[in-house]
Design a protein around this motif. Structure first.
Motif, short mmCIF file in Angstrom:
data_model
loop_
_atom_site.label_atom_id
_atom_site.label_comp_id
_atom_site.label_asym_id
_atom_site.label_seq_id
_atom_site.Cartn_x
_atom_site.Cartn_y
_atom_site.Cartn_z
N ALA A 20 0.90 -1.20 0.09
CA ALA A 20 0.09 0.08 -0.09
C ALA A 20 0.96 1.39 0.02
O ALA A 20 1.76 1.33 1.01
N SER A 21 0.61 2.21 -0.93
CA SER A 21 1.21 3.34 -1.00
C SER A 21 0.43 4.15 -1.89
O SER A 21 -0.42 3.90 -2.56
N ASP A 22 0.59 5.94 -1.60
CA ASP A 22 -0.11 6.54 -2.61
C ASP A 22 0.20 6.41 -4.14
O ASP A 22 -0.52 6.87 -4.86
N THR A 23 1.36 5.89 -4.45
CA THR A 23 1.59 5.72 -5.80
C THR A 23 0.61 4.70 -6.49
O THR A 23 0.13 4.90 -7.47
N ASP A 24 0.19 3.67 -5.48
CA ASP A 24 -1.05 2.75 -6.18
C ASP A 24 -2.20 3.42 -6.57
O ASP A 24 -2.78 2.97 -7.71
N VAL A 25 -2.49 4.55 -6.00
CA VAL A 25 -3.62 5.31 -6.25
C VAL A 25 -3.26 5.87 -7.76
O VAL A 25 -4.19 5.95 -8.50
N LEU A 26 -2.26 6.42 -8.03
CA LEU A 26 -1.90 7.33 -9.13
C LEU A 26 -1.98 6.41 -10.36
O LEU A 26 -2.30 6.64 -11.44
N ILE A 53 -5.05 13.10 -6.36
CA ILE A 53 -5.23 12.32 -5.08
C ILE A 53 -6.41 13.06 -4.62
O ILE A 53 -7.62 12.40 -4.08
N ASN A 54 -6.33 14.29 -4.42
CA ASN A 54 -7.53 15.00 -3.52
C ASN A 54 -8.67 15.30 -4.51
O ASN A 54 -9.85 15.20 -4.18
N PHE A 55 -8.39 15.39 -5.66
CA PHE A 55 -9.57 15.18 -6.87
C PHE A 55 -10.28 14.12 -6.69
O PHE A 55 -11.49 14.12 -6.74
N LEU A 56 -9.75 13.01 -6.86
CA LEU A 56 -10.42 11.67 -6.72
C LEU A 56 -11.21 11.48 -5.47
O LEU A 56 -12.43 10.94 -5.53
N MET A 57 -10.69 11.90 -4.47
CA MET A 57 -11.52 11.69 -2.98
C MET A 57 -12.73 12.71 -3.27
O MET A 57 -13.62 12.28 -2.73
N ARG A 58 -12.32 14.01 -3.59
CA ARG A 58 -13.53 15.00 -3.64
C ARG A 58 -14.47 14.47 -4.39
O ARG A 58 -15.59 14.80 -4.14
N ASP A 59 -14.09 14.12 -5.74
CA ASP A 59 -15.19 14.05 -6.59
C ASP A 59 -15.75 12.38 -6.41
O ASP A 59 -16.41 11.83 -7.45
N ARG A 60 -15.31 11.79 -5.56
CA ARG A 60 -15.47 10.28 -5.33
C ARG A 60 -15.30 9.45 -6.46
O ARG A 60 -16.54 8.53 -6.65
N HIS A 61 -14.41 9.45 -6.98
CA HIS A 61 -13.84 8.33 -7.89
C HIS A 61 -13.06 7.24 -7.15
O HIS A 61 -11.90 7.52 -7.07
N MET A 217 -5.87 1.15 13.42
CA MET A 217 -5.87 0.66 12.10
C MET A 217 -5.49 2.21 11.15
O MET A 217 -4.55 2.17 10.35
N GLU A 218 -6.03 3.14 11.59
CA GLU A 218 -5.91 4.39 10.92
C GLU A 218 -4.17 4.94 10.74
O GLU A 218 -3.67 5.61 10.16
N GLU A 219 -3.71 4.72 12.20
CA GLU A 219 -2.41 5.21 12.32
C GLU A 219 -1.62 4.43 11.46
O GLU A 219 -0.57 5.24 10.89
N GLU A 220 -1.56 3.19 11.14
CA GLU A 220 -0.71 2.49 10.30
C GLU A 220 -1.03 3.04 8.87
O GLU A 220 -0.11 3.14 8.15
N TRP A 221 -2.13 2.99 8.48
CA TRP A 221 -2.71 3.41 6.98
C TRP A 221 -2.19 4.86 6.77
O TRP A 221 -1.52 5.19 5.84
N ALA A 222 -2.13 5.94 7.82
CA ALA A 222 -1.67 7.12 7.47
C ALA A 222 -0.18 7.01 7.24
O ALA A 222 0.25 8.05 6.49
N ALA A 230 -4.38 12.28 3.94
CA ALA A 230 -4.73 13.91 4.26
C ALA A 230 -6.07 14.07 3.11
O ALA A 230 -6.77 15.01 3.81
N ALA A 231 -5.91 13.63 2.20
CA ALA A 231 -7.26 13.82 1.28
C ALA A 231 -8.33 13.33 1.84
O ALA A 231 -9.79 14.01 1.68
N PHE A 232 -8.54 12.28 2.44
CA PHE A 232 -9.59 11.69 3.19
C PHE A 232 -10.06 12.74 4.35
O PHE A 232 -11.28 13.16 4.76
N ASN A 233 -9.25 13.11 5.19
CA ASN A 233 -9.58 14.21 6.42
C ASN A 233 -9.98 15.35 5.60
O ASN A 233 -10.97 16.09 5.96
N ALA A 234 -9.35 16.04 4.49
CA ALA A 234 -9.83 17.17 4.02
C ALA A 234 -11.04 17.06 3.30
O ALA A 234 -11.47 18.35 3.09
#
Length: 240
Positions: A20-26, A53-61, A217-222, A230-234
């Motif tokens: 799991a990494s942010d790159t996987d989303v991209l 990443i923020n766009f995907l989260m915001r627009d729920r893709h 779980m959230e601590e590990e995922w963060a 960060a995008a999830f929280n924002a």
């Protein structure tokens, strides 16, 4: 009894393995416009694309957040798992079995930081600490009940009763263990329902014990996916 009974209030969560990494989303998101060239994202710094990443989260893709995996080992009372297993989409579970092993006498008793008394009506109630007398009563009654139930369990086992039958005497305060595997999208949905946070668009009122699991779980995922977290929280802690 083969083991001395023990009582505990702590709930443990261990990240066993992950991919799991942010790159996987991209790279998952960019395949829609770049095709095979999206593989170039694998070696790039995801910080440069945190806006995507923020766009995907915001627009729920949501689907780009599914191409990752985290496996946790959770040790908690059985009643926590009964709530946990309501989360089915994007989750896989394997739990300790009372059919195949003799269950150990480890039981849950609320800690000093656990509020005991519910005030108000459903939808508007709140929990308060309770009195010293109530706290003493809870510990006394639970410990006595646990001891009686485990003695009954041991009595049946000693008489040759099958484990899968004898376990019916045991309470939901018994500790169990399980592996839980999820992706970031399914974890976000879990966190949206099972944690309280002032940034959440939709308020949630989870039971304290399952919230402790969610927080760990959230601590590990963060740590693994800081830009996604960060995008999830924002964006109001709503799963895309």
């Amino acid at each position: 009894m083969n083991d001395l009974p023990s009582f505990r209030s702590d709930i443990t969560v261990e990240l066993v393995k992950h991919s799991a990494s942010d790159t996987d989303v991209l790279w998952a998101a960019r395949v829609s416009t770049a095709g095979e060239q999206s593989l170039e994202e694998v070696g790039k710094d995801p910080e440069r694309s945190k806006g995507l990443i923020n766009f995907l989260m915001r627009d729920r893709h949501g689907s780009p957040f599914e191409h990752n995996s985290m496996t946790f080992l959770v040790s908690a009372p059985i009643f926590v798992f009964r709530e946990f297993h309501r989360h089915r989409v994007g989750w896989s579970y394997n739990e300790e079995s009372g059919r195949y092993r003799e269950l150990k006498p480890v039981f849950y008793v609320p800690g000093e930081d656990r509020n005991l008394v519910q005030e108000g009506r459903p939808g508007k109630y709140r929990f308060v600490p309770g009195t010293a007398g109530q706290r003493s009563l809870v510990r006394k009654v639970l410990e006595e009940s646990y001891l009686r139930s485990y003695e009954a369990y041991q009595e049946m086992l000693a008489a040759g009763v099958a484990r899968e039958v004898a376990r019916a005497a045991l309470p939901v305060g018994l500790f169990s263990s399980m592996y839980a595997t999820c992706n970031a999208r399914s974890l976000m949905h879990f966190l949206g329902l099972r944690t309280q946070d002032e940034r959440a668009k939709v308020p949630s009122f989870p039971q304290r014990e399952i919230e402790l699991v969610g927080r760990r779980m959230e601590e590990e995922w963060a740590r693994l996916m800081p830009l996604t977290h960060a995008a999830f929280n924002a964006n109001g802690r709503v799963a895309p």
